[in-house]
Design a protein around this motif. Sequence first.
Motif, PDB file in Angstrom:
ATOM      1  N   ASN A 254       0.861  -1.187   0.000  1.00 51.36           N
ATOM      2  CA  ASN A 254       0.000   0.000   0.000  1.00 51.36           C
ATOM      3  C   ASN A 254       0.895   1.233   0.000  1.00 51.36           C
ATOM      4  OD1 ASN A 254      -1.767   2.099   0.501  1.00 51.36           O
ATOM      5  ND2 ASN A 254      -2.802   1.094   2.203  1.00 51.36           N
ATOM      6  N   PRO A 255       0.901   2.021  -1.086  1.00 48.44           N
ATOM      7  CA  PRO A 255       1.818   3.161  -1.174  1.00 48.44           C
ATOM      8  C   PRO A 255       1.477   4.328  -0.257  1.00 48.44           C
ATOM      9  CG  PRO A 255       0.362   3.128  -3.068  1.00 48.44           C
ATOM     10  CD  PRO A 255       0.098   1.856  -2.315  1.00 48.44           C
ATOM     11  N   VAL A 256       0.312   4.306   0.391  1.00 47.93           N
ATOM     12  CA  VAL A 256      -0.037   5.394   1.311  1.00 47.93           C
ATOM     13  C   VAL A 256      -0.114   4.892   2.749  1.00 47.93           C
ATOM     14  CG1 VAL A 256      -1.183   6.805  -0.408  1.00 47.93           C
ATOM     15  CG2 VAL A 256      -2.510   5.079   0.812  1.00 47.93           C
ATOM     16  N   ALA A 257       0.459   3.730   3.015  1.00 50.71           N
ATOM     17  CA  ALA A 257       0.479   3.208   4.385  1.00 50.71           C
ATOM     18  C   ALA A 257       1.612   3.866   5.165  1.00 50.71           C
ATOM     19  CB  ALA A 257       0.669   1.692   4.365  1.00 50.71           C
ATOM     20  N   ASP A 258       1.389   4.049   6.464  1.00 50.76           N
ATOM     21  CA  ASP A 258       2.466   4.482   7.340  1.00 50.76           C
ATOM     22  C   ASP A 258       2.347   3.724   8.658  1.00 50.76           C
ATOM     23  OD1 ASP A 258       0.381   5.696   8.652  1.00 50.76           O
ATOM     24  OD2 ASP A 258       1.318   7.664   8.781  1.00 50.76           O
ATOM     25  N   THR A 259       3.262   3.993   9.585  1.00 50.89           N
ATOM     26  CA  THR A 259       3.302   3.206  10.813  1.00 50.89           C
ATOM     27  C   THR A 259       2.045   3.381  11.655  1.00 50.89           C
ATOM     28  OG1 THR A 259       4.549   5.034  11.817  1.00 50.89           O
ATOM     29  CG2 THR A 259       5.813   3.180  10.937  1.00 50.89           C
ATOM     30  N   GLY A 260       1.327   4.485  11.470  1.00 52.20           N
ATOM     31  CA  GLY A 260       0.070   4.670  12.179  1.00 52.20           C
ATOM     32  C   GLY A 260      -0.979   3.647  11.798  1.00 52.20           C
ATOM     33  N   LEU A 261      -0.768   2.952  10.666  1.00 56.09           N
ATOM     34  CA  LEU A 261      -1.711   1.938  10.208  1.00 56.09           C
ATOM     35  C   LEU A 261      -1.841   0.800  11.210  1.00 56.09           C
ATOM     36  CD1 LEU A 261      -3.441   1.098   7.670  1.00 56.09           C
ATOM     37  CD2 LEU A 261      -1.479  -0.259   6.984  1.00 56.09           C
ATOM     38  N   LEU A 262      -0.778   0.515  11.966  1.00 61.34           N
ATOM     39  CA  LEU A 262      -0.814  -0.559  12.961  1.00 61.34           C
ATOM     40  C   LEU A 262      -1.406  -0.106  14.290  1.00 61.34           C
ATOM     41  CD1 LEU A 262       2.631  -2.321  12.440  1.00 61.34           C
ATOM     42  CD2 LEU A 262       0.393  -3.059  11.661  1.00 61.34           C
ATOM     43  N   GLY A 263      -1.797   1.146  14.378  1.00 65.87           N
ATOM     44  CA  GLY A 263      -2.387   1.644  15.610  1.00 65.87           C
ATOM     45  C   GLY A 263      -1.389   2.036  16.677  1.00 65.87           C
ATOM     46  N   VAL A 264      -0.089   2.088  16.337  1.00 66.26           N
ATOM     47  CA  VAL A 264       0.916   2.374  17.373  1.00 66.26           C
ATOM     48  C   VAL A 264       0.766   3.796  17.911  1.00 66.26           C
ATOM     49  CG1 VAL A 264       2.581   0.644  16.605  1.00 66.26           C
ATOM     50  CG2 VAL A 264       2.622   2.912  15.588  1.00 66.26           C
ATOM     51  N   ASN A 265       0.490   4.757  17.055  1.00 69.25           N
ATOM     52  CA  ASN A 265       0.314   6.125  17.535  1.00 69.25           C
ATOM     53  C   ASN A 265      -0.880   6.224  18.470  1.00 69.25           C
ATOM     54  OD1 ASN A 265       2.440   6.727  15.875  1.00 69.25           O
ATOM     55  ND2 ASN A 265       1.271   7.901  14.390  1.00 69.25           N
TER      56      ASN A 265
END
Length: 352
Positions: A104-115
């Motif tokens: 997914n080219p617009v995924a970032d680490t926030g996708l895993l819910g860490v933030n």
Amino acid sequence: MATTAVERPAPRGTTQARRRRVVGLGMLVVILAAAGTVSLAVGARALTPAEVWHGLFAAPDADRGLTEIRLIVRTVRVPRTVLAVVAGMALGVGGALIQGHTRNPVADTGLLGVNAGASFAVVTVIAVFGFSDPFQYVWFAFLGAGAAGVVVFGLSSLGRGAGNPLTLALAGQGITVFLAAMTTAVALSDQKSLNALRFWNAGSPAGVGFSVIWPVTAFVALGLVLAMTTLPAVNLLNLGDDVARGLGVNIALSRTVGIAAITLLAGAATAATGPITFLGLMVAHMARYLTGPDYRWLVPYAGLLGAVVLLVCDIVGRLVVRPGELDAGVVVALLGAPFFAALVWRGKFRNA
């Protein structure tokens, strides 16, 4: 008649591309070192190169003026610079990895819910235990980030869509929305939690000492080691799960190790600095533009670019509103928005 195998030389274009990438890595290291030097000199009180040198190496019993400079450099600017480099590298590598594992080219680490997990943990422990010192709740932020990543990955591993990148994205989005709502509910019911969340959510490497930086760096180092072991598999996963499985990739194991690495990297960085959005997403695309889709090069580039961008944004934040400061997370977001607008306009959103 016996024959001997003759090793074929690498194609000329491949050799030149490898040389360019190595040179590019060297240039990024030089830029990072230069930015680190500037970071030691810039702040509410500007220091000359000679004063920075004395601040780093002056004896403890030096005169009063040098003692003050020594305190500024060693207790404020060195920790801030080190944390910006460590957190920027962690978020850059994590951003590139999450895009590779989810395709997914617009995924970032926030996708895993860490933030969201870190934010919820911060407001909860402040409301329940009354913590006021960032050194007290930073560890709970890391635990919250890690727990959120585990829950998201666990949910995405259930049912018929187990291991599917789309399932991971949907699970991450659901947990993020839930935790964001819970965070708002707790913060609005407790003034101390709301005040702390407002400060922490801005995202900045300032105000954290080495008592926190060293343990965070250990977690980041472990995450980097895990990340590097998955890079060949990530290249194959981006060809599709069926192709990767046919080439011998253990998809479940590769994604488990990859998600563990991303959680360690993003969780440690977020716990220490607060959530810094856009950084991992932005530098992953910058690295892909420079190196192409090969994650064996893309990820190291993304790590160095993340460190450079976060450090430069922190420096800019100290300059634009002197003698006050603008948090690095705000500067990153201000730069990230037009960057992605330009990407969309030029049609450069791609993952391979």
